[in-house]
Design a protein around this motif. Structure first.
Motif, PDB file in Angstrom:
ATOM      1  N   TYR A 154      45.521  40.471  38.586  1.00 27.93           N
ATOM      2  CA  TYR A 154      45.697  39.040  38.256  1.00 27.93           C
ATOM      3  C   TYR A 154      44.275  38.476  37.845  1.00 27.93           C
ATOM      4  O   TYR A 154      43.431  38.635  38.757  1.00 27.93           O
ATOM      5  CB  TYR A 154      46.247  38.273  39.260  1.00 27.93           C
ATOM      6  N   ILE A 165      41.734  35.336  36.177  1.00 23.96           N
ATOM      7  CA  ILE A 165      41.667  33.731  35.932  1.00 23.96           C
ATOM      8  C   ILE A 165      40.483  33.353  35.238  1.00 23.96           C
ATOM      9  O   ILE A 165      39.278  33.998  35.728  1.00 23.96           O
ATOM     10  CB  ILE A 165      42.207  33.110  37.033  1.00 23.96           C
ATOM     11  N   TYR A 203      38.056  30.165  34.764  1.00 22.79           N
ATOM     12  CA  TYR A 203      37.848  28.761  35.021  1.00 22.79           C
ATOM     13  C   TYR A 203      36.645  28.019  34.239  1.00 22.79           C
ATOM     14  O   TYR A 203      35.776  28.808  33.826  1.00 22.79           O
ATOM     15  CB  TYR A 203      37.224  28.683  36.568  1.00 22.79           C
ATOM     16  N   PHE A 254      41.148  25.446  36.213  1.00 19.84           N
ATOM     17  CA  PHE A 254      41.717  26.521  35.667  1.00 19.84           C
ATOM     18  C   PHE A 254      41.711  26.341  34.294  1.00 19.84           C
ATOM     19  O   PHE A 254      42.185  25.329  33.759  1.00 19.84           O
ATOM     20  CB  PHE A 254      43.262  26.300  36.290  1.00 19.84           C
ATOM     21  N   ASP A 302      45.297  31.999  32.836  1.00 17.98           N
ATOM     22  CA  ASP A 302      45.339  33.224  33.648  1.00 17.98           C
ATOM     23  C   ASP A 302      45.998  34.633  32.694  1.00 17.98           C
ATOM     24  O   ASP A 302      46.752  34.224  31.820  1.00 17.98           O
ATOM     25  CB  ASP A 302      45.947  32.976  34.746  1.00 17.98           C
ATOM     26  N   ARG A 345      48.104  38.421  33.762  1.00 12.85           N
ATOM     27  CA  ARG A 345      48.323  39.617  34.546  1.00 12.85           C
ATOM     28  C   ARG A 345      48.228  40.948  34.173  1.00 12.85           C
ATOM     29  O   ARG A 345      48.238  41.013  32.870  1.00 12.85           O
ATOM     30  CB  ARG A 345      50.008  39.480  35.355  1.00 12.85           C
ATOM     31  N   PHE A 357      33.757  30.955  34.359  1.00 11.77           N
ATOM     32  CA  PHE A 357      33.813  31.983  35.391  1.00 11.77           C
ATOM     33  C   PHE A 357      35.186  32.669  35.050  1.00 11.77           C
ATOM     34  O   PHE A 357      35.993  32.047  34.956  1.00 11.77           O
ATOM     35  CB  PHE A 357      33.952  31.313  36.701  1.00 11.77           C
ATOM     36  N   LEU A 399      39.745  35.131  45.600  1.00 10.25           N
ATOM     37  CA  LEU A 399      39.509  35.208  44.366  1.00 10.25           C
ATOM     38  C   LEU A 399      37.900  35.906  44.488  1.00 10.25           C
ATOM     39  O   LEU A 399      37.210  35.648  45.318  1.00 10.25           O
ATOM     40  CB  LEU A 399      39.443  34.166  43.617  1.00 10.25           C
TER      41      LEU A 399
END
Lengths: 117, 112
Positions: free
Chosen positions: B32, B34, B36, B46, B49, B51, B89, B100
């Protein structure tokens, strides 16, 4: 609009003083993280809790730092005694229960900017 | 532990152009990812995202691409605006682990 809150937003203190930072996670979130951010180190994980139980605090200097969750609505990070090298922005983040719907991501608070003189 | 890294620390783009921010990760067990965005004086926010069972995901003006073969992901911002100026990020996580791993960040500057 639910959000993570942190207090104080700014703190200036002298070396040797105790500092307590507070975090109120989003209601219903059961995992809470503490991060420290500096220009040199970026985002560092200090500790995290799930259902108020500490799961990992290996990133935290144990001799001066302590993290607690006295209840589901409050997490605290304490530094005693503080040192100039502790100057950083400290972020709290909360996460909803796994697979509760929506992104399984961390929601960050605005941070506490700590300056230790 | 293994960590996520970023190729470039800074990126400057002209307003209206598309931006591409790249990220490499090393943990093959991560499933997963993400992105940011962190604006000055604020916490990371956020963006989008993805997967590991997907190669691409689109949001509003943003697209994330994941290449599991080379452990690389990218964030594409279409028609970059001054409000997109921030540090971006990437982070990876193993589902259920909750902790994370963040990269060092890329500073995006949009030139008007």
């Amino acid at each position: 609009d639910a959000r993570v809150t942190q207090t104080p937003r700014h703190k200036v203190t002298e070396m040797g003083q105790e500092v307590t930072m507070r975090c109120q996670p989003i209601l219903g979130h059961n995992t809470v993280f503490w991060y420290r951010q500096t220009m040199m180190q970026g985002l560092e994980l200090l500790a995290y809790f799930r259902n108020r139980a500490p799961l990992d605090d290996s990133g935290m200097p144990k001799d001066r730092f302590s993290a607690e969750m006295p209840d589901a609505t409050l997490a605290t990070l304490k530094i005693q005694p503080s040192e100039p090298r502790d100057s950083a922005v400290y972020f709290c983040a909360s996460v909803p229960p796994l697979y509760s719907g929506g992104p399984d991501t961390q929601y960050f608070g605005p941070g506490t900017r700590l300056t230790v003189l | 532990g293994e960590s996520v890294g970023l190729h470039l620390p800074t990126l400057s783009v002209q307003e209206g152009d598309n931006s591409i921010i790249n990220c490499a990760y090393s943990n093959s067990a991560s499933d997963y990812f993400i992105w940011y965005k962190q604006e000055s004086g604020k916490g990371p926010q956020f963006i989008i995202d993805i997967r590991s069972n997907m190669d691409k995901r689109q949001g509003q003006r943003v697209t994330v691409l994941l290449n599991k073969t080379v452990k690389h992901l990218s964030l594409q911002i279409a028609a970059t605006q001054p409000g997109d100026s921030a540090v971006y990020f990437c982070a990876d996580i193993q589902t259920g682990a909750n902790n994370l791993f963040f990269g060092t960040g890329t500073r995006l500057t949009v030139i008007p």
